[in-house]
Design a protein around this motif. Structure first.
Motif, PDB file in Angstrom:
ATOM      1  N   ILE A  44       0.858  -1.176   0.000  1.00 28.98           N
ATOM      2  CA  ILE A  44       0.000   0.000   0.000  1.00 28.98           C
ATOM      3  C   ILE A  44       0.900   1.234   0.000  1.00 28.98           C
ATOM      4  CG2 ILE A  44      -1.758   1.240   1.344  1.00 28.98           C
ATOM      5  CD1 ILE A  44      -2.540  -1.524   2.493  1.00 28.98           C
ATOM      6  N   PRO A  45       0.562   2.274  -0.771  1.00 24.63           N
ATOM      7  CA  PRO A  45       1.414   3.463  -0.800  1.00 24.63           C
ATOM      8  C   PRO A  45       1.740   4.031   0.585  1.00 24.63           C
ATOM      9  CG  PRO A  45      -0.191   3.597  -2.551  1.00 24.63           C
ATOM     10  CD  PRO A  45      -0.552   2.395  -1.717  1.00 24.63           C
ATOM     11  N   ARG A  46       0.795   4.018   1.486  1.00 24.31           N
ATOM     12  CA  ARG A  46       1.057   4.531   2.831  1.00 24.31           C
ATOM     13  C   ARG A  46       2.155   3.725   3.530  1.00 24.31           C
ATOM     14  NH1 ARG A  46      -3.125   5.429   7.844  1.00 24.31           N
ATOM     15  NH2 ARG A  46      -1.551   6.226   9.265  1.00 24.31           N
ATOM     16  N   ALA A  47       2.174   2.427   3.303  1.00 26.78           N
ATOM     17  CA  ALA A  47       3.211   1.579   3.903  1.00 26.78           C
ATOM     18  C   ALA A  47       4.586   1.975   3.374  1.00 26.78           C
ATOM     19  CB  ALA A  47       2.929   0.113   3.618  1.00 26.78           C
ATOM     20  N   ALA A  48       4.662   2.324   2.105  1.00 25.47           N
ATOM     21  CA  ALA A  48       5.939   2.753   1.538  1.00 25.47           C
ATOM     22  C   ALA A  48       6.413   4.047   2.185  1.00 25.47           C
ATOM     23  CB  ALA A  48       5.812   2.923   0.028  1.00 25.47           C
ATOM     24  N   LEU A  49       5.470   4.915   2.514  1.00 21.87           N
ATOM     25  CA  LEU A  49       5.827   6.191   3.140  1.00 21.87           C
ATOM     26  C   LEU A  49       6.250   6.026   4.595  1.00 21.87           C
ATOM     27  CD1 LEU A  49       2.984   8.413   1.640  1.00 21.87           C
ATOM     28  CD2 LEU A  49       5.393   8.339   0.957  1.00 21.87           C
ATOM     29  N   THR A  50       5.789   4.964   5.249  1.00 23.55           N
ATOM     30  CA  THR A  50       6.139   4.743   6.651  1.00 23.55           C
ATOM     31  C   THR A  50       7.136   3.601   6.826  1.00 23.55           C
ATOM     32  OG1 THR A  50       4.261   3.250   7.013  1.00 23.55           O
ATOM     33  CG2 THR A  50       3.881   5.598   7.439  1.00 23.55           C
ATOM     34  N   ALA A  51       7.724   3.149   5.734  1.00 32.62           N
ATOM     35  CA  ALA A  51       8.634   1.994   5.773  1.00 32.62           C
ATOM     36  C   ALA A  51       9.848   2.236   6.663  1.00 32.62           C
ATOM     37  CB  ALA A  51       9.079   1.632   4.362  1.00 32.62           C
ATOM     38  N   ASN A  52      10.295   3.477   6.783  1.00 33.25           N
ATOM     39  CA  ASN A  52      11.460   3.737   7.627  1.00 33.25           C
ATOM     40  C   ASN A  52      11.171   3.392   9.082  1.00 33.25           C
ATOM     41  OD1 ASN A  52       9.668   5.949   7.751  1.00 33.25           O
ATOM     42  ND2 ASN A  52      11.293   7.320   8.410  1.00 33.25           N
ATOM     43  N   LYS A  53       9.975   3.662   9.552  1.00 33.49           N
ATOM     44  CA  LYS A  53       9.587   3.298  10.917  1.00 33.49           C
ATOM     45  C   LYS A  53       9.332   1.796  11.026  1.00 33.49           C
ATOM     46  CE  LYS A  53       9.660   7.187  13.082  1.00 33.49           C
ATOM     47  NZ  LYS A  53      10.623   7.416  14.127  1.00 33.49           N
ATOM     48  N   MET A  54       8.727   1.211  10.000  1.00 33.23           N
ATOM     49  CA  MET A  54       8.445  -0.220  10.013  1.00 33.23           C
ATOM     50  C   MET A  54       9.735  -1.037  10.002  1.00 33.23           C
ATOM     51  SD  MET A  54       5.161  -0.120   7.484  1.00 33.23           S
ATOM     52  CE  MET A  54       4.700  -1.819   7.584  1.00 33.23           C
ATOM     53  N   ALA A  55      10.799  -0.469   9.454  1.00 33.32           N
ATOM     54  CA  ALA A  55      12.087  -1.165   9.403  1.00 33.32           C
ATOM     55  C   ALA A  55      12.681  -1.352  10.795  1.00 33.32           C
ATOM     56  CB  ALA A  55      13.056  -0.391   8.518  1.00 33.32           C
ATOM     57  N   GLU A  56      12.205  -0.607  11.777  1.00 33.99           N
ATOM     58  CA  GLU A  56      12.665  -0.778  13.157  1.00 33.99           C
ATOM     59  C   GLU A  56      12.140  -2.085  13.752  1.00 33.99           C
ATOM     60  OE1 GLU A  56      11.430   2.751  15.200  1.00 33.99           O
ATOM     61  OE2 GLU A  56      12.633   4.046  13.903  1.00 33.99           O
ATOM     62  N   VAL A  57      11.055  -2.619  13.203  1.00 31.88           N
ATOM     63  CA  VAL A  57      10.421  -3.841  13.708  1.00 31.88           C
ATOM     64  C   VAL A  57      10.687  -5.027  12.784  1.00 31.88           C
ATOM     65  CG1 VAL A  57       8.214  -4.896  14.354  1.00 31.88           C
ATOM     66  CG2 VAL A  57       8.620  -2.478  14.830  1.00 31.88           C
ATOM     67  N   ALA A  58      10.594  -4.808  11.486  1.00 31.50           N
ATOM     68  CA  ALA A  58      10.724  -5.889  10.508  1.00 31.50           C
ATOM     69  C   ALA A  58      12.174  -6.079  10.084  1.00 31.50           C
ATOM     70  CB  ALA A  58       9.877  -5.586   9.277  1.00 31.50           C
ATOM     71  N   ARG A  59      12.555  -7.322   9.839  1.00 38.45           N
ATOM     72  CA  ARG A  59      13.889  -7.621   9.320  1.00 38.45           C
ATOM     73  C   ARG A  59      13.864  -7.785   7.807  1.00 38.45           C
ATOM     74  NH1 ARG A  59      16.478 -12.513  12.269  1.00 38.45           N
ATOM     75  NH2 ARG A  59      18.156 -11.947  10.860  1.00 38.45           N
ATOM     76  N   VAL A  60      12.675  -8.020   7.251  1.00 36.15           N
ATOM     77  CA  VAL A  60      12.537  -8.303   5.827  1.00 36.15           C
ATOM     78  C   VAL A  60      11.351  -7.528   5.269  1.00 36.15           C
ATOM     79  CG1 VAL A  60      12.095 -10.110   4.134  1.00 36.15           C
ATOM     80  CG2 VAL A  60      13.427 -10.631   6.162  1.00 36.15           C
ATOM     81  N   PHE A  61      11.496  -6.976   4.094  1.00 35.30           N
ATOM     82  CA  PHE A  61      10.396  -6.342   3.363  1.00 35.30           C
ATOM     83  C   PHE A  61      10.213  -7.062   2.036  1.00 35.30           C
ATOM     84  CE2 PHE A  61      11.015  -1.775   5.115  1.00 35.30           C
ATOM     85  CZ  PHE A  61      10.205  -2.048   6.174  1.00 35.30           C
ATOM     86  N   LEU A  62       8.972  -7.240   1.663  1.00 32.21           N
ATOM     87  CA  LEU A  62       8.634  -7.678   0.321  1.00 32.21           C
ATOM     88  C   LEU A  62       7.870  -6.517  -0.266  1.00 32.21           C
ATOM     89  CD1 LEU A  62       8.349 -10.119  -1.755  1.00 32.21           C
ATOM     90  CD2 LEU A  62       6.021 -10.185  -0.917  1.00 32.21           C
ATOM     91  N   ILE A  63       8.399  -5.930  -1.335  1.00 29.52           N
ATOM     92  CA  ILE A  63       7.764  -4.776  -1.931  1.00 29.52           C
ATOM     93  C   ILE A  63       7.049  -5.212  -3.199  1.00 29.52           C
ATOM     94  CG2 ILE A  63       8.157  -2.504  -2.936  1.00 29.52           C
ATOM     95  CD1 ILE A  63      10.637  -2.330  -1.098  1.00 29.52           C
ATOM     96  N   ARG A  64       5.761  -4.938  -3.222  1.00 30.93           N
ATOM     97  CA  ARG A  64       4.928  -5.336  -4.358  1.00 30.93           C
ATOM     98  C   ARG A  64       4.379  -4.086  -5.008  1.00 30.93           C
ATOM     99  NH1 ARG A  64      -0.749  -8.492  -4.282  1.00 30.93           N
ATOM    100  NH2 ARG A  64      -0.926  -8.674  -6.507  1.00 30.93           N
ATOM    101  N   TYR A  65       4.556  -3.979  -6.277  1.00 26.25           N
ATOM    102  CA  TYR A  65       4.014  -2.835  -6.998  1.00 26.25           C
ATOM    103  C   TYR A  65       3.449  -3.301  -8.325  1.00 26.25           C
ATOM    104  CZ  TYR A  65       8.346  -3.065  -9.641  1.00 26.25           C
ATOM    105  OH  TYR A  65       9.380  -3.497 -10.431  1.00 26.25           O
ATOM    106  N   GLN A  66       2.542  -2.494  -8.858  1.00 29.58           N
ATOM    107  CA  GLN A  66       1.951  -2.803 -10.163  1.00 29.58           C
ATOM    108  C   GLN A  66       1.801  -1.558 -10.963  1.00 29.58           C
ATOM    109  OE1 GLN A  66      -1.667  -4.918  -9.307  1.00 29.58           O
ATOM    110  NE2 GLN A  66      -0.595  -6.839  -9.189  1.00 29.58           N
TER     111      GLN A  66
END
Length: 66
Positions: A44-66
């Protein structure tokens, strides 16, 4: 991999649940704790905008775009 998260709060809440269930399974099966990679899907676009904060919790990201 936790799908469809938008904020670090959602991801943190889900991580608590995953950690609890993981501990229960280990205890029930009498297994040793193993390294687990916890991550989220950025869908979701909002998740991309907040990914820097989410990176504090997650070790892995899967980025899906279309």
């Amino acid at each position: 991999m936790i799908p469809v998260t938008c904020t670090v709060n959602e991801l943190t809440n889900q991580k608590k649940l995953v950690d609890e269930v993981y501990a229960e399974v280990l205890a029930k099966l009498k297994l040793k704790k193993n390294s687990v990679m916890y991550g989220t899907m950025i869908e979701i676009p909002r998740a991309a905008l907040t990914a820097n904060k989410m990176a504090e919790v997650a070790r892995v990201f899967l980025i899906r775009y279309q």
